[in-house]
Design a protein around this motif. Structure first.
Motif, PDB file in Angstrom:
ATOM      1  N   LEU A  96       0.834  -1.204   0.000  1.00 23.43           N
ATOM      2  CA  LEU A  96       0.000   0.000   0.000  1.00 23.43           C
ATOM      3  C   LEU A  96       0.871   1.257   0.000  1.00 23.43           C
ATOM      4  O   LEU A  96       0.609   2.208  -0.745  1.00 23.43           O
ATOM      5  CB  LEU A  96      -0.920   0.006   1.227  1.00 23.43           C
ATOM      6  N   ILE A  97       1.904   1.241   0.811  1.00 21.86           N
ATOM      7  CA  ILE A  97       2.775   2.418   0.917  1.00 21.86           C
ATOM      8  C   ILE A  97       3.443   2.727  -0.417  1.00 21.86           C
ATOM      9  O   ILE A  97       3.654   3.886  -0.781  1.00 21.86           O
ATOM     10  CB  ILE A  97       3.823   2.200   2.032  1.00 21.86           C
ATOM     11  N   SER A  98       3.763   1.689  -1.183  1.00 24.87           N
ATOM     12  CA  SER A  98       4.426   1.897  -2.471  1.00 24.87           C
ATOM     13  C   SER A  98       3.541   2.641  -3.464  1.00 24.87           C
ATOM     14  O   SER A  98       4.030   3.172  -4.464  1.00 24.87           O
ATOM     15  CB  SER A  98       4.849   0.551  -3.064  1.00 24.87           C
ATOM     16  N   LEU A  99       2.232   2.697  -3.198  1.00 27.44           N
ATOM     17  CA  LEU A  99       1.295   3.371  -4.107  1.00 27.44           C
ATOM     18  C   LEU A  99       1.147   4.861  -3.803  1.00 27.44           C
ATOM     19  O   LEU A  99       0.412   5.558  -4.487  1.00 27.44           O
ATOM     20  CB  LEU A  99      -0.083   2.699  -4.028  1.00 27.44           C
ATOM     21  N   PHE A 100       1.853   5.356  -2.785  1.00 25.53           N
ATOM     22  CA  PHE A 100       1.648   6.731  -2.342  1.00 25.53           C
ATOM     23  C   PHE A 100       2.506   7.759  -3.072  1.00 25.53           C
ATOM     24  O   PHE A 100       2.536   8.918  -2.680  1.00 25.53           O
ATOM     25  CB  PHE A 100       1.922   6.842  -0.828  1.00 25.53           C
ATOM     26  N   GLN A 101       3.163   7.371  -4.126  1.00 29.01           N
ATOM     27  CA  GLN A 101       4.026   8.317  -4.842  1.00 29.01           C
ATOM     28  C   GLN A 101       3.246   9.488  -5.420  1.00 29.01           C
ATOM     29  O   GLN A 101       3.770  10.584  -5.594  1.00 29.01           O
ATOM     30  CB  GLN A 101       4.789   7.588  -5.953  1.00 29.01           C
ATOM     31  N   GLN A 102       1.961   9.287  -5.715  1.00 30.26           N
ATOM     32  CA  GLN A 102       1.172  10.369  -6.308  1.00 30.26           C
ATOM     33  C   GLN A 102       0.567  11.307  -5.259  1.00 30.26           C
ATOM     34  O   GLN A 102      -0.102  12.279  -5.604  1.00 30.26           O
ATOM     35  CB  GLN A 102       0.060   9.793  -7.186  1.00 30.26           C
ATOM     36  N   VAL A 103       0.794  11.016  -3.980  1.00 30.00           N
ATOM     37  CA  VAL A 103       0.331  11.888  -2.896  1.00 30.00           C
ATOM     38  C   VAL A 103       1.494  12.784  -2.487  1.00 30.00           C
ATOM     39  O   VAL A 103       2.584  12.306  -2.201  1.00 30.00           O
ATOM     40  CB  VAL A 103      -0.154  11.074  -1.683  1.00 30.00           C
ATOM     41  N   SER A 104       1.277  14.098  -2.465  1.00 29.44           N
ATOM     42  CA  SER A 104       2.363  15.022  -2.122  1.00 29.44           C
ATOM     43  C   SER A 104       2.778  14.829  -0.664  1.00 29.44           C
ATOM     44  O   SER A 104       1.974  14.436   0.193  1.00 29.44           O
ATOM     45  CB  SER A 104       1.925  16.472  -2.338  1.00 29.44           C
TER      46      SER A 104
END
Length: 262
Positions: free
Chosen positions: A157-165
Motif C-alpha cells: 500500500l505504501i508503495s502506491l503513495f508516490q502520487q500523494v504530495s
C-alpha cells in the motif's frame, strides 16, 4: 538521584510553559519502528517532536540506535538527561539533536538547554506512513482516488503513495495522530493540577486508563449483583497493539469469560 518519571513530569510542565501543547497532543511512550523503539514523549502539533529521557538510573547502551530511529521519523529530537550523562550524550549524538540537562530534586527539577538542536521536517513517505494504521492508509488512498485492496500488505500500500504530495501526507499523518490520542491527552489535561505529578502520568497511558474504567465498571456491576469480577478476562492491550496495530480509544481492557451451562 532523578528517575525517568521525575524528569518526565518536569518535561511535560516545560512543554506546557513553552506553548508546545496548544492545538497538539502529547503521547507517552510512543511506539515506532515496527515496535522496536519507544519514544518517552512525543508531541504532534504542526510538527512531530520526540523526547528521549536518560535518568541517573539509565544507561546509554541503546541511545545511538534510539536517536537514529527518531531522526528518521521526527522533525526534531531532544535528549533530556542529567549531569551524570551530559558529556557522554553531547559527544555521542549528532549536532542536530537538542540536549537538555535536568537537575534538582524530584519535587523541584530545573531543565536547562545545553545545546540547541535543529528542526528538519521529515519528507520520507515511508517513514510518515509508518505512523498510520492500515485503516488510515486506506482512507487516505480513497481520498486521493487510489484503488487498493484491504488485503494488500502495508508495504504494498505504501508503495502506491508516490502520487500523494509529501505536504498532504504530513498533514494527514498529523491529523490522524491528533484524533487517535486526543481523548487520552484531554483526560490528562482535565485531571492534572498546576504541576504534573507522577500519578498524572497514568492518565497518559491508554492501557492504564482502560484498567481504571474497567475497575469502575466492575464495581458498578458488582453492586448490581451482576457477574462477579472474576468472570472477566483481562486483555493485554500492548500485546494486541503489537500484533494488530493501534487500539481504538473505546477498546475495552476486559471481556466477560464464556460460561457453559450443564
Amino acid at each position: 538521584m532523578l528517575n525517568e518519571r521525575d524528569i518526565k513530569t518536569a518535561l511535560i510542565d516545560r512543554l506546557f510553559e513553552k506553548g508546545m501543547l496548544e492545538e497538539a497532543v502529547l503521547i507517552n511512550e510512543m511506539v515506532i519502528a515496527n515496535w522496536n523503539r519507544r519514544a518517552d514523549i512525543a508531541v504532534a502539533n504542526g510538527r512531530l517532536y520526540a523526547y528521549e529521557i536518560k535518568s541517573d538510573l539509565d544507561s546509554l547502551d541503546r541511545l545511538e540506535g534510539q536517536v537514529s530511529a527518531y531522526l528518521d521519523r521526527f522533525d526534531k529530537v531532544t535528549v533530556v538527561t542529567t549531569a551524570k550523562f551530559i558529556s557522554a550524550v553531547t559527544a555521542q549524538v549528532p549536532e542536530q539533536v537538542e540536549i537538555w540537562e535536568a537537575s534538582g530534586q524530584s519535587q523541584s527539577i530545573t531543565l536547562r538547554v545545553v545545546r540547541r538542536g535543529r528542526t528538519k521536517e521529515i519528507s520520507s513517505r515511508r517513514m510518515l506512513c509508518g505512523f498510520l494504521l492500515k485503516s488510515e492508509l486506506l482512507a487516505l488512498m480513497r481520498r486521493h482516488g487510489i484503488s487498493a485492496s484491504p488485503d494488500e500488505p502495508r508495504q504494498a500500500l505504501i508503495s502506491l503513495f508516490q502520487q500523494v504530495s509529501t505536504k498532504d501526507l504530513r498533514q494527514f499523518v498529523l491529523g490522524c495522530l491528533k484524533r487517535r490520542y486526543r481523548e487520552t491527552f484531554e483526560t490528562f489535561v482535565q485531571q492534572k493540577g498546576a504541576k504534573t505529578t507522577q500519578i498524572d502520568l497514568d492518565n497518559l497511558s491508554k492501557s492504564k486508563l482502560s484498567i481504571k474504567q474497567r475497575d469502575s465498571t466492575t464495581k458498578e456491576v458488582s453492586n448490581e449483583k451482576s457477574p462477579s469480577p472474576r468472570s472477566y478476562h483481562s486483555l493485554d492491550l500492548d500485546r494486541l497493539s503489537q500484533k494488530y496495530g493501534g487500539m481504538p480509544e473505546s477498546m475495552p481492557s476486559a471481556v466477560l469469560r464464556r460460561t457453559f451451562r450443564e
